[in-house]
Write an enzyme that holds these catalytic residues in place. Structure first.
Site, short mmCIF file in Angstrom:
data_model
loop_
_atom_site.label_atom_id
_atom_site.label_comp_id
_atom_site.label_asym_id
_atom_site.label_seq_id
_atom_site.Cartn_x
_atom_site.Cartn_y
_atom_site.Cartn_z
N HIS A 283 -3.32 -5.16 1.72
CA HIS A 283 -2.60 -5.55 2.93
C HIS A 283 -2.79 -7.04 3.22
CE1 HIS A 283 -1.85 -1.43 4.46
NE2 HIS A 283 -2.96 -1.15 3.81
N CYS B 127 0.82 -1.22 0.00
CA CYS B 127 0.00 0.00 0.00
C CYS B 127 0.86 1.27 0.00
CB CYS B 127 -0.98 -0.05 1.15
SG CYS B 127 -2.42 0.97 0.85
N GLU C 236 -0.93 -8.61 5.28
CA GLU C 236 -0.50 -8.77 6.68
C GLU C 236 -1.64 -8.55 7.67
OE1 GLU C 236 -0.06 -6.16 4.88
OE2 GLU C 236 -0.16 -4.35 6.10
N1 GLN Z 1 -3.46 6.42 1.57
C1 GLN Z 1 -2.16 6.12 2.07
C2 GLN Z 1 -1.10 6.93 1.35
O1 GLN Z 1 -1.38 7.53 0.37
C3 GLN Z 1 -1.87 4.65 1.92
C4 GLN Z 1 -2.81 3.85 2.77
C5 GLN Z 1 -2.28 2.56 3.26
O2 GLN Z 1 -1.08 2.30 3.26
N2 GLN Z 1 -3.17 1.73 3.74
O3 GLN Z 1 0.00 6.97 1.78
#
Ligand code: GLN
Length: 189
Positions: A172, A84, A174
């Site tokens: 994710h 992410c 994890e």
């Molecule tokens: N929205 C976050 C970002 O732009 C990422 C979100 C996440 O890692 N769950 O950094």
């Protein structure tokens, strides 16, 4: 899991750090918290977790971990996996801190706000059965360049990609009971 001599770390400034450490424990792999160049010295594998890419990226620059990752990864000495926010940091352009380690463009927060977070089952190329995937203010991968393989998609869009030394997932793993993705990273990278 196939035993290899891996030294695994997780960038530990902010975000879902403990969750990766816990999956490592389930697999019998010690995952070390990384806050400095010294911590990263002997690693073979480094995870950049989910969280806030701007915060994580800022600390990576101020500690020199950004340049270290780029250099070691390019040489093939350090395998990187971004989940992410970590994916945002390993791709191109999406953040001022993006490292450009994998030729993909991402768009931040592309599925909407926190309330639009969701979980689903996905199938991974070469994997058996489905695995759960949790999306939290996830980015979208909007362009995939040469040398990048798409390993999983959701509604026709890539969500899991790799090149030789970099893995990115916009979701994710994890945060689920499944250790499949960690096993894949530790044993096939
Ligand atoms: N929205 C976050 C970002 O732009 C990422 C979100 C996440 O890692 N769950 O950094």
């Amino acid at each position: 899991m196939e035993r290899r001599n891996v030294q695994v770390g997780v960038v530990a400034f902010q975000g879902g750090i403990e969750e990766h450490i816990l999956v490592g424990e389930r697999l019998g792999v010690a995952v070390k918290r990384v806050l400095s160049l010294q911590d990263a010295k002997d690693l073979t594998h480094l995870i950049i977790p989910g969280g806030e890419s701007t915060v994580i990226g800022h600390h990576m620059v101020s500690t020199g971990l950004d340049a270290f990752c780029e250099k070691q990864n390019e040489k093939g000495n350090l395998k990187l996996w971004g989940t992410c926010a970590g994916a945002i940091l390993l791709g191109k352009k999406a953040s001022p801190y993006s490292l450009d380690c994998i030729d993909v463009d991402l768009e931040r927060n592309a599925y909407g706000r926190q309330m639009d977070s969701f979980s689903t089952l996905i199938s991974v190329q070469g994997g058996e059965g489905n695995i759960p995937a949790v999306f939290i203010r996830a980015p979208r991968i909007v362009r995939v360049g040469k040398g990048v393989r798409i390993l999983a998609s959701y509604e026709g869009e890539p969500i899991l990609c790799r090149n030789e030394n970099v893995l990115i997932s916009t979701f994710h793993p994890e945060l689920t009971e499944s250790s499949t993705m960690h096993e894949y990273f530790f044993s096939q990278f």
